[in-house]
Design a protein around this motif. Structure first.
Motif, mmCIF file in Angstrom:
data_model
loop_
_atom_site.group_PDB
_atom_site.id
_atom_site.type_symbol
_atom_site.label_atom_id
_atom_site.label_comp_id
_atom_site.label_asym_id
_atom_site.label_seq_id
_atom_site.Cartn_x
_atom_site.Cartn_y
_atom_site.Cartn_z
ATOM 1 N N PHE A 1 -65.346 -16.946 -10.384
ATOM 2 C CA PHE A 1 -64.635 -18.162 -9.999
ATOM 3 C C PHE A 1 -64.412 -19.054 -11.211
ATOM 4 C CE2 PHE A 1 -66.946 -17.081 -6.025
ATOM 5 C CZ PHE A 1 -65.851 -16.943 -5.197
ATOM 6 N N THR A 2 -63.272 -19.750 -11.234
ATOM 7 C CA THR A 2 -63.015 -20.706 -12.314
ATOM 8 C C THR A 2 -63.429 -22.114 -11.904
ATOM 9 O OG1 THR A 2 -60.755 -21.040 -11.534
ATOM 10 C CG2 THR A 2 -61.094 -19.369 -13.251
ATOM 11 N N HIS A 3 -63.593 -22.331 -10.597
ATOM 12 C CA HIS A 3 -63.993 -23.651 -10.118
ATOM 13 C C HIS A 3 -64.716 -23.493 -8.781
ATOM 14 C CE1 HIS A 3 -63.684 -28.044 -10.197
ATOM 15 N NE2 HIS A 3 -63.618 -27.963 -8.874
ATOM 16 N N SER A 4 -65.709 -24.323 -8.544
ATOM 17 C CA SER A 4 -66.453 -24.307 -7.284
ATOM 18 C C SER A 4 -66.345 -25.666 -6.623
ATOM 19 C CB SER A 4 -67.942 -24.018 -7.536
ATOM 20 O OG SER A 4 -68.096 -22.770 -8.153
ATOM 21 N N VAL A 5 -66.323 -25.667 -5.298
ATOM 22 C CA VAL A 5 -66.306 -26.908 -4.533
ATOM 23 C C VAL A 5 -67.573 -26.954 -3.694
ATOM 24 C CG1 VAL A 5 -65.120 -28.237 -2.743
ATOM 25 C CG2 VAL A 5 -63.780 -26.954 -4.440
ATOM 26 N N ALA A 6 -68.291 -28.059 -3.806
ATOM 27 C CA ALA A 6 -69.506 -28.278 -3.015
ATOM 28 C C ALA A 6 -69.235 -29.389 -2.003
ATOM 29 C CB ALA A 6 -70.659 -28.666 -3.934
ATOM 30 N N VAL A 7 -69.987 -29.385 -0.915
ATOM 31 C CA VAL A 7 -69.765 -30.384 0.142
ATOM 32 C C VAL A 7 -70.581 -31.651 -0.070
ATOM 33 C CG1 VAL A 7 -69.097 -28.676 1.853
ATOM 34 C CG2 VAL A 7 -71.515 -29.352 1.641
ATOM 35 N N THR B 1 -75.704 -30.272 -2.697
ATOM 36 C CA THR B 1 -75.275 -28.873 -2.756
ATOM 37 C C THR B 1 -74.792 -28.529 -4.154
ATOM 38 O OG1 THR B 1 -74.657 -28.972 -0.423
ATOM 39 C CG2 THR B 1 -73.758 -27.146 -1.700
ATOM 40 N N GLN B 2 -74.068 -29.436 -4.788
ATOM 41 C CA GLN B 2 -73.584 -29.197 -6.143
ATOM 42 C C GLN B 2 -74.754 -29.008 -7.114
ATOM 43 O OE1 GLN B 2 -71.694 -32.508 -8.201
ATOM 44 N NE2 GLN B 2 -70.171 -31.112 -9.083
ATOM 45 N N ASP B 3 -75.778 -29.824 -6.972
ATOM 46 C CA ASP B 3 -76.954 -29.717 -7.843
ATOM 47 C C ASP B 3 -77.691 -28.401 -7.639
ATOM 48 O OD1 ASP B 3 -76.380 -32.191 -8.899
ATOM 49 O OD2 ASP B 3 -77.897 -33.264 -7.709
ATOM 50 N N ASP B 4 -77.509 -27.781 -6.483
ATOM 51 C CA ASP B 4 -78.178 -26.532 -6.152
ATOM 52 C C ASP B 4 -77.413 -25.299 -6.659
ATOM 53 O OD1 ASP B 4 -80.503 -25.475 -4.969
ATOM 54 O OD2 ASP B 4 -79.388 -24.881 -3.178
ATOM 55 N N LEU B 5 -76.206 -25.510 -7.185
ATOM 56 C CA LEU B 5 -75.408 -24.393 -7.699
ATOM 57 C C LEU B 5 -76.026 -23.829 -8.977
ATOM 58 C CD1 LEU B 5 -71.795 -25.853 -7.348
ATOM 59 C CD2 LEU B 5 -72.786 -23.997 -5.993
ATOM 60 N N PRO B 6 -75.837 -22.526 -9.216
ATOM 61 C CA PRO B 6 -76.276 -21.973 -10.502
ATOM 62 C C PRO B 6 -75.575 -22.712 -11.649
ATOM 63 C CG PRO B 6 -75.637 -20.217 -8.984
ATOM 64 C CD PRO B 6 -75.246 -21.517 -8.350
ATOM 65 N N MET C 1 -71.916 -22.197 -12.534
ATOM 66 C CA MET C 1 -70.940 -22.694 -11.564
ATOM 67 C C MET C 1 -70.894 -24.220 -11.557
ATOM 68 S SD MET C 1 -71.660 -20.104 -8.417
ATOM 69 C CE MET C 1 -70.353 -20.736 -7.404
ATOM 70 N N LYS C 2 -72.037 -24.844 -11.834
ATOM 71 C CA LYS C 2 -72.128 -26.296 -11.778
ATOM 72 C C LYS C 2 -71.208 -26.953 -12.797
ATOM 73 C CE LYS C 2 -76.290 -27.570 -11.249
ATOM 74 N NZ LYS C 2 -77.669 -27.997 -11.359
ATOM 75 N N ARG C 3 -71.048 -26.301 -13.961
ATOM 76 C CA ARG C 3 -70.210 -26.872 -15.032
ATOM 77 C C ARG C 3 -68.770 -27.081 -14.573
ATOM 78 N NH1 ARG C 3 -73.337 -23.246 -18.001
ATOM 79 N NH2 ARG C 3 -71.735 -21.648 -17.883
ATOM 80 N N HIS C 4 -68.280 -26.222 -13.714
ATOM 81 C CA HIS C 4 -66.897 -26.282 -13.258
ATOM 82 C C HIS C 4 -66.873 -26.470 -11.735
ATOM 83 C CE1 HIS C 4 -65.704 -24.956 -17.228
ATOM 84 N NE2 HIS C 4 -66.583 -23.975 -17.129
#
Length: 181
Positions: free
Chosen positions: A16-22, A26-31, A34-37
């Motif tokens: 993925f080039t970008h991730s969306v968290a709710v 949840t964003q802080d829990d991303l690897p 993935m968190k960078r983008h």
């Protein structure tokens, strides 16, 4: 749970080039990769979750009240949802014997559990209620259709949300939208 982890792991293998968290949680829990983008786009509440002017005027309220029949007391507390560890369900369940030590609670309060769980989990809950002598004050009900949920919420005195952590907290937000504490 294992299949969920496998599917989650499988999805994370895509480039993925970008991730969306709710939520920020949840964003802080991303690897890290993935968190960078990533960005946060918050949830919203379905407009059907709104309080009616009078509780009895909500379409279908009689039907939902019938679903709670036999479990509604002067004060009816409702838990609805999953029994995942972060939801705090077992924490709530284990606190009920202490709550019902009070004779006033025994006389005036009822708990309704609308639990989305496996048969094994439901059996564990039922066994716990019987073991603790709570089967007369705590009732388990099957989950209702989504469109019937606002009426069920409005027939309760309060919704109990014992979660330890939530990405968003739909149960609390939906109850609040229906003006149920």
């Amino acid at each position: 749970a294992n299949i969920f982890r496998f599917i989650e792991w499988s999805l994370l293998q895509f480039p993925f080039t970008h991730s969306v968290a709710v939520s920020k949680f949840t964003q802080d829990d991303l690897p890290a990769r993935m968190k960078r983008h990533s960005s946060v786009i918050h949830h919203g509440i379905d407009p059907m979750f709104k309080a009616s002017k009078k509780k009895s005027s909500h379409p279908g309220l009689s039907k939902e009240s019938a679903l709670l029949k036999g479990s509604v007391g002067p004060t009816t507390f409702l838990f609805f949802g999953r029994s995942a560890p972060q939801k705090g369900f077992w924490f709530l369940l284990e606190s009920l014997p202490k709550f019902f030590e009070d004779p006033s609670a025994q006389k005036n309060a009822r708990f309704v559990l609308m639990l989305s769980a496996s048969r094994e989990e439901l059996k564990k809950v039922d066994d716990f209620l019987v073991k603790k002598g709570l089967e007369k004050v705590v009732t388990m009900k099957a989950p209702v259709k989504r469109e019937d949920l606002p009426g069920v919420l409005q027939s309760a005195s309060a919704v109990v949300v014992p979660s330890f952590s939530e990405g968003f907290g739909f149960a609390a937000a939906e109850a609040a939208a229906c003006r149920v504490p």
